[in-house]
Design a protein around this motif. Sequence first.
Motif, PDB file in Angstrom:
ATOM      1  N   CYS A 134       6.759  -5.539   1.466  1.00 34.02           N
ATOM      2  CA  CYS A 134       7.573  -4.399   1.603  1.00 34.02           C
ATOM      3  C   CYS A 134       8.013  -3.908   0.432  1.00 34.02           C
ATOM      4  CB  CYS A 134       8.806  -4.979   2.555  1.00 34.02           C
ATOM      5  SG  CYS A 134       8.431  -5.446   4.078  1.00 34.02           S
ATOM      6  N   SER A 135       8.227  -2.676  -0.041  1.00 39.22           N
ATOM      7  CA  SER A 135       8.254  -1.450   0.773  1.00 39.22           C
ATOM      8  C   SER A 135       7.088  -0.865   0.413  1.00 39.22           C
ATOM      9  CB  SER A 135       9.328  -0.572   0.588  1.00 39.22           C
ATOM     10  OG  SER A 135       9.740  -0.521  -0.836  1.00 39.22           O
ATOM     11  N   GLY A 136       5.758  -0.882   0.893  1.00 39.31           N
ATOM     12  CA  GLY A 136       4.644  -0.192   0.483  1.00 39.31           C
ATOM     13  C   GLY A 136       3.835  -0.788  -0.748  1.00 39.31           C
ATOM     14  N   LYS A 137       4.280  -2.138  -1.033  1.00 44.70           N
ATOM     15  CA  LYS A 137       3.950  -2.476  -2.345  1.00 44.70           C
ATOM     16  C   LYS A 137       2.646  -3.576  -2.034  1.00 44.70           C
ATOM     17  CE  LYS A 137       7.816  -4.133  -3.974  1.00 44.70           C
ATOM     18  NZ  LYS A 137       8.766  -4.628  -4.810  1.00 44.70           N
ATOM     19  N   TYR A 138       2.080  -4.076  -3.309  1.00 44.20           N
ATOM     20  CA  TYR A 138       0.970  -4.888  -3.183  1.00 44.20           C
ATOM     21  C   TYR A 138       1.230  -6.018  -4.073  1.00 44.20           C
ATOM     22  CZ  TYR A 138      -3.683  -6.642  -1.564  1.00 44.20           C
ATOM     23  OH  TYR A 138      -4.516  -7.279  -1.144  1.00 44.20           O
ATOM     24  N   MET A 139       0.962  -7.296  -3.745  1.00 51.80           N
ATOM     25  CA  MET A 139       0.901  -8.412  -4.840  1.00 51.80           C
ATOM     26  C   MET A 139      -0.231  -9.255  -4.840  1.00 51.80           C
ATOM     27  SD  MET A 139       3.335 -11.311  -2.747  1.00 51.80           S
ATOM     28  CE  MET A 139       2.771 -12.750  -4.238  1.00 51.80           C
ATOM     29  N   VAL A 140      -0.742  -9.762  -5.945  1.00 49.18           N
ATOM     30  CA  VAL A 140      -1.451 -10.772  -6.209  1.00 49.18           C
ATOM     31  C   VAL A 140      -1.179 -11.848  -6.997  1.00 49.18           C
ATOM     32  CG1 VAL A 140      -4.079 -10.679  -7.151  1.00 49.18           C
ATOM     33  CG2 VAL A 140      -3.450  -8.593  -6.152  1.00 49.18           C
TER      34      VAL A 140
ATOM     35  N   ALA B 117      -4.149   0.316  -2.956  1.00 49.25           N
ATOM     36  CA  ALA B 117      -5.301   0.279  -3.190  1.00 49.25           C
ATOM     37  C   ALA B 117      -5.379   0.013  -4.693  1.00 49.25           C
ATOM     38  CB  ALA B 117      -5.760   2.042  -3.220  1.00 49.25           C
ATOM     39  N   ALA B 118      -4.501   0.003  -5.521  1.00 50.16           N
ATOM     40  CA  ALA B 118      -4.544  -0.550  -6.775  1.00 50.16           C
ATOM     41  C   ALA B 118      -4.159  -2.007  -6.833  1.00 50.16           C
ATOM     42  CB  ALA B 118      -3.307   0.193  -7.553  1.00 50.16           C
ATOM     43  N   GLY B 119      -3.812  -2.508  -5.747  1.00 54.73           N
ATOM     44  CA  GLY B 119      -3.587  -3.962  -5.398  1.00 54.73           C
ATOM     45  C   GLY B 119      -4.652  -4.696  -5.184  1.00 54.73           C
ATOM     46  N   MET B 120      -5.435  -4.010  -4.483  1.00 52.41           N
ATOM     47  CA  MET B 120      -6.712  -4.684  -4.028  1.00 52.41           C
ATOM     48  C   MET B 120      -7.793  -4.590  -5.283  1.00 52.41           C
ATOM     49  SD  MET B 120      -7.340  -3.403  -0.327  1.00 52.41           S
ATOM     50  CE  MET B 120      -6.210  -3.755   1.225  1.00 52.41           C
TER      51      MET B 120
ATOM     52  N   LEU C  13      -7.451 -17.379  -5.849  1.00 50.50           N
ATOM     53  CA  LEU C  13      -6.668 -16.650  -5.453  1.00 50.50           C
ATOM     54  C   LEU C  13      -5.634 -17.440  -4.415  1.00 50.50           C
ATOM     55  CD1 LEU C  13      -5.862 -13.783  -4.753  1.00 50.50           C
ATOM     56  CD2 LEU C  13      -7.594 -13.735  -2.960  1.00 50.50           C
ATOM     57  N   ILE C  14      -4.340 -17.482  -4.689  1.00 51.74           N
ATOM     58  CA  ILE C  14      -3.309 -17.879  -3.849  1.00 51.74           C
ATOM     59  C   ILE C  14      -2.943 -17.092  -2.698  1.00 51.74           C
ATOM     60  CG2 ILE C  14      -1.134 -19.031  -3.860  1.00 51.74           C
ATOM     61  CD1 ILE C  14      -1.857 -20.126  -6.624  1.00 51.74           C
ATOM     62  N   LEU C  15      -2.884 -15.818  -3.133  1.00 56.13           N
ATOM     63  CA  LEU C  15      -2.043 -14.724  -2.227  1.00 56.13           C
ATOM     64  C   LEU C  15      -2.411 -13.458  -2.439  1.00 56.13           C
ATOM     65  CD1 LEU C  15      -0.122 -14.939   0.327  1.00 56.13           C
ATOM     66  CD2 LEU C  15       1.585 -14.539  -1.145  1.00 56.13           C
ATOM     67  N   SER C  16      -2.804 -12.322  -1.685  1.00 54.13           N
ATOM     68  CA  SER C  16      -3.304 -10.916  -1.941  1.00 54.13           C
ATOM     69  C   SER C  16      -2.767 -10.282  -0.491  1.00 54.13           C
ATOM     70  CB  SER C  16      -4.640 -11.026  -2.223  1.00 54.13           C
ATOM     71  OG  SER C  16      -4.965  -9.677  -2.723  1.00 54.13           O
ATOM     72  N   ARG C  17      -1.821  -9.468  -0.831  1.00 59.23           N
ATOM     73  CA  ARG C  17      -1.464  -8.918   0.531  1.00 59.23           C
ATOM     74  C   ARG C  17      -0.347  -7.808   0.203  1.00 59.23           C
ATOM     75  NH1 ARG C  17       3.086 -13.291   2.584  1.00 59.23           N
ATOM     76  NH2 ARG C  17       4.709 -12.576   1.529  1.00 59.23           N
ATOM     77  N   THR C  18      -0.109  -7.193   1.246  1.00 59.13           N
ATOM     78  CA  THR C  18       0.868  -5.922   1.134  1.00 59.13           C
ATOM     79  C   THR C  18       2.152  -6.816   1.167  1.00 59.13           C
ATOM     80  OG1 THR C  18       0.710  -5.614   3.673  1.00 59.13           O
ATOM     81  CG2 THR C  18      -0.564  -4.173   2.334  1.00 59.13           C
TER      82      THR C  18
END
Length: 183
Positions: A39-45, A15-18, A32-37
């Motif tokens: 592993c292991s339950g993390k998020y990257m932007v 949620a914080a990643g979004m 924006l190049i990449l925004s996704r979940t």
Amino acid sequence: MEMNSLGLIELTSIAAGMQACDIMLKTSQVELILSRTICSGKYMVLIGGDVAEVQSAVDNAVNQIDFAVIDTFVIPNVHKDIFPALSGHSNINLLEALGIIESFSVASLIEGADAAVKAANVKIIEIRLAMALGGKAFCTLTGEVAAVSSAVEAGAKVIADRGLLVNKIVIPQPRPELLSEMI
């Protein structure tokens, strides 16, 4: 928009990643190049653009969501080969010596890959980021043995200085079948 810089924020919360992605896109002129979940339950932007805009976007997101931030970076003057390697579109037909750098974090790996390709005359084959890797990331590169060795050392040092190096390998004469397994 000039794409001479990369910025990344890696978070413990999806949620914080979004939310971070939205903040970055609303507060700065970045792509924006990449925004996704991951592993292991993390998020990257991952974003790109002008250095000042990328820095501003990362800073704004970190300031508003610092409780969930694992790692961040801004790489000014990023090497042009990083972009195709991130998207899996490297145009490598011949596997010379093979270098592999493996990290515990996405952010440190991208920084290490940039340092590696800037350090020696090598080609990045791929940068693989934390999907089905338990949150780890790795990059592969090729070139002459001495160049690959220098590049791997430079990239691994960046990652090791942050305490996140898993492994680094140079294979002088890899079997050609390895290339088809990588891309």
